[in-house]
Design a protein around this motif. Structure first.
Motif, mmCIF file in Angstrom:
data_model
loop_
_atom_site.group_PDB
_atom_site.id
_atom_site.type_symbol
_atom_site.label_atom_id
_atom_site.label_comp_id
_atom_site.label_asym_id
_atom_site.label_seq_id
_atom_site.Cartn_x
_atom_site.Cartn_y
_atom_site.Cartn_z
ATOM 1 N N VAL A 22 0.703 -1.151 0.065
ATOM 2 C CA VAL A 22 -0.021 0.049 -0.109
ATOM 3 C C VAL A 22 0.849 1.028 -0.064
ATOM 4 O O VAL A 22 0.506 2.050 -0.741
ATOM 5 N N GLU A 23 1.916 1.409 0.768
ATOM 6 C CA GLU A 23 2.962 2.502 0.716
ATOM 7 C C GLU A 23 3.424 2.714 -0.257
ATOM 8 O O GLU A 23 3.645 3.984 -0.922
ATOM 9 N N SER A 24 4.037 1.643 -1.090
ATOM 10 C CA SER A 24 4.400 1.638 -2.381
ATOM 11 C C SER A 24 3.669 2.301 -3.506
ATOM 12 O O SER A 24 4.056 2.667 -4.510
ATOM 13 N N ALA A 25 2.318 1.921 -3.228
ATOM 14 C CA ALA A 25 1.424 2.438 -4.574
ATOM 15 C C ALA A 25 1.005 3.734 -4.375
ATOM 16 O O ALA A 25 0.763 4.313 -5.498
ATOM 17 N N TYR A 26 1.035 4.294 -3.092
ATOM 18 C CA TYR A 26 0.414 5.506 -2.874
ATOM 19 C C TYR A 26 1.410 6.789 -2.587
ATOM 20 O O TYR A 26 1.118 7.946 -2.645
ATOM 21 N N ARG A 27 2.642 6.400 -1.931
ATOM 22 C CA ARG A 27 3.381 7.337 -1.182
ATOM 23 C C ARG A 27 4.814 7.192 -1.642
ATOM 24 O O ARG A 27 5.327 6.207 -1.943
ATOM 25 N N PHE A 41 0.368 15.109 -3.744
ATOM 26 C CA PHE A 41 -0.608 16.043 -2.867
ATOM 27 C C PHE A 41 -0.547 15.479 -1.361
ATOM 28 O O PHE A 41 -1.489 16.021 -0.532
ATOM 29 N N LEU A 42 -0.225 14.309 -1.075
ATOM 30 C CA LEU A 42 -0.064 13.739 0.181
ATOM 31 C C LEU A 42 1.188 13.135 0.435
ATOM 32 O O LEU A 42 1.858 12.366 -0.092
ATOM 33 N N HIS A 43 1.684 13.660 1.693
ATOM 34 C CA HIS A 43 3.077 13.263 2.050
ATOM 35 C C HIS A 43 2.729 12.262 3.288
ATOM 36 O O HIS A 43 1.592 11.985 3.629
ATOM 37 N N GLY A 44 3.882 11.766 3.767
ATOM 38 C CA GLY A 44 3.418 11.097 5.146
ATOM 39 C C GLY A 44 3.277 9.408 4.912
ATOM 40 O O GLY A 44 3.183 9.187 3.628
ATOM 41 N N ARG A 45 2.603 8.877 5.673
ATOM 42 C CA ARG A 45 2.093 7.300 5.578
ATOM 43 C C ARG A 45 0.866 7.317 5.016
ATOM 44 O O ARG A 45 -0.088 8.239 5.224
ATOM 45 N N ARG A 46 0.393 5.952 4.373
ATOM 46 C CA ARG A 46 -0.880 5.733 3.951
ATOM 47 C C ARG A 46 -1.592 4.813 5.005
ATOM 48 O O ARG A 46 -2.782 4.754 5.139
ATOM 49 N N ASP A 155 -5.509 14.492 10.942
ATOM 50 C CA ASP A 155 -5.390 13.014 11.244
ATOM 51 C C ASP A 155 -3.901 12.571 10.221
ATOM 52 O O ASP A 155 -4.152 12.090 9.198
ATOM 53 N N GLU A 156 -2.945 12.617 10.958
ATOM 54 C CA GLU A 156 -1.747 11.958 10.310
ATOM 55 C C GLU A 156 -1.852 10.608 9.665
ATOM 56 O O GLU A 156 -1.054 10.136 8.881
ATOM 57 N N ARG A 157 -2.703 9.798 10.178
ATOM 58 C CA ARG A 157 -2.952 8.551 9.851
ATOM 59 C C ARG A 157 -3.256 8.333 8.422
ATOM 60 O O ARG A 157 -3.200 7.523 7.889
ATOM 61 N N PHE A 158 -3.880 9.446 7.892
ATOM 62 C CA PHE A 158 -4.238 9.591 6.554
ATOM 63 C C PHE A 158 -3.304 10.247 5.482
ATOM 64 O O PHE A 158 -3.570 10.672 4.322
ATOM 65 N N GLY A 159 -2.228 10.561 6.203
ATOM 66 C CA GLY A 159 -1.093 11.251 5.325
ATOM 67 C C GLY A 159 -1.163 12.880 5.714
ATOM 68 O O GLY A 159 -1.981 13.409 6.550
ATOM 69 N N LEU A 160 -0.253 13.600 4.953
ATOM 70 C CA LEU A 160 0.015 14.977 5.382
ATOM 71 C C LEU A 160 -0.304 15.583 3.996
ATOM 72 O O LEU A 160 0.493 15.755 3.130
ATOM 73 N N PRO A 161 -1.402 16.125 4.081
ATOM 74 C CA PRO A 161 -1.890 17.099 2.734
ATOM 75 C C PRO A 161 -1.282 18.277 2.571
ATOM 76 O O PRO A 161 -0.694 18.919 3.300
ATOM 77 N N LEU A 166 -8.727 18.907 -0.383
ATOM 78 C CA LEU A 166 -9.138 17.358 -0.882
ATOM 79 C C LEU A 166 -10.386 16.721 -0.084
ATOM 80 O O LEU A 166 -10.829 17.413 0.852
ATOM 81 N N ARG A 167 -11.097 16.206 -0.661
ATOM 82 C CA ARG A 167 -12.157 15.472 -0.336
ATOM 83 C C ARG A 167 -12.448 14.166 -0.888
ATOM 84 O O ARG A 167 -11.809 13.895 -1.982
ATOM 85 N N PHE A 168 -13.321 13.165 -0.274
ATOM 86 C CA PHE A 168 -13.592 11.957 -1.059
ATOM 87 C C PHE A 168 -14.894 11.769 -1.616
ATOM 88 O O PHE A 168 -15.877 12.687 -0.981
ATOM 89 N N GLU A 169 -15.092 11.234 -2.778
ATOM 90 C CA GLU A 169 -16.193 11.164 -3.455
ATOM 91 C C GLU A 169 -16.534 9.658 -3.445
ATOM 92 O O GLU A 169 -15.691 8.790 -3.863
#
Length: 177
Positions: A22-27, A41-46, A155-161, A166-169
C-alpha cells in the motif's frame, strides 16, 4: 500450462507485506513508477502494519490478495456492510500497474460481493481530484454519486496533505439480483 497467479484471502502473517505494498502504491518516490501515486498531494504514511492487522481481525472484512509468481502483486480491503460491499485500500505493485491486474482484482471483488456475500452493490471513496483514477473506475461500470465526505485534515494516519481542497467522493457499482 502453469498458472503463475492466484487470489487468496490474507492472514495476519501477510500484514507487513500488505502495508509495504500500500505504501509503495500511494506514497513516496517508489509510487511514482505507477500511475496511482498520491505523492504529489499527500506526504507521510498511508497505512501501517497495526492498521492492517486491525482490519484483518475484523469480522466482516478481509484483504483479497493477488499473487503473481509467488509474490503479492495486488491487494485490497473489502468489508460487508449489510447489502453493500465497501472496497478500499486497493493497491497494485507500481511496476505492474497497467498490466490488467487491477481489472482482475475488481472482477474478483465483485464476484465475492455478489456471489458469496449477496451484496447489491460495491461502494468506494476516491479523492475527488483523482480524475484519471475515477475515469478508470467509470470504465469498469462505477458511477460518481456526487456524495462526498471531507478529508480528515489533521489526522496524520491519512497522510500529510499538501493542498487544502481534498475530499472523498463515493463511487458505486450496482447490479440487479
Amino acid at each position: 500450462m502453469t498458472i503463475d497467479h492466484a487470489f487468496r484471502t490474507a492472514t495476519l502473517a501477510d500484514a507487513p507485506a500488505i502495508a509495504a505494498l500500500v505504501e509503495s502504491a500511494y506514497r513516496g518516490d517508489a509510487s511514482r513508477t505507477g500511475w496511482t501515486t498520491e505523492a504529489d498531494f499527500l506526504h507521510g504514511r498511508r497505512t501501517d502494519v497495526a492498521e492492517i492487522e486491525e482490519l484483518l481481525s475484523g469480522e466482516n472484512g478481509r484483504f483479497v490478495l493477488f499473487e503473481r509468481g509467488g509474490d503479492v502483486a495486488a491487494s485490497c480491503y473489502i468489508e460487508r456492510q449489510g447489502t453493500v460491499c465497501y472496497f478500499g485500500m486497493f493497491s497494485v505493485h507500481p511496476p505492474l500497474q497497467g498490466a490488467g491486474i487491477g481489472r482482475r482484482v475488481i472482477e474478483e471483488v465483485e464476484r465475492i460481493a455478489r456471489d458469496e456475500w449477496g451484496c447489491e452493490r460495491v461502494e468506494m471513496t476516491v479523492i475527488d481530484i483523482r480524475a484519471e483514477l475515477i475515469a478508470w473506475y467509470e470504465r469498469r461500470g462505477y458511477v460518481r454519486t456526487g456524495r462526498t465526505k471531507p478529508f480528515p485534515y489533521g489526522d496524520e494516519r491519512f497522510g500529510l496533505p499538501q493542498r487544502d481542497d481534498l475530499r472523498f467522493e463515493y463511487l458505486v457499482k450496482e447490479w440487479r439480483a
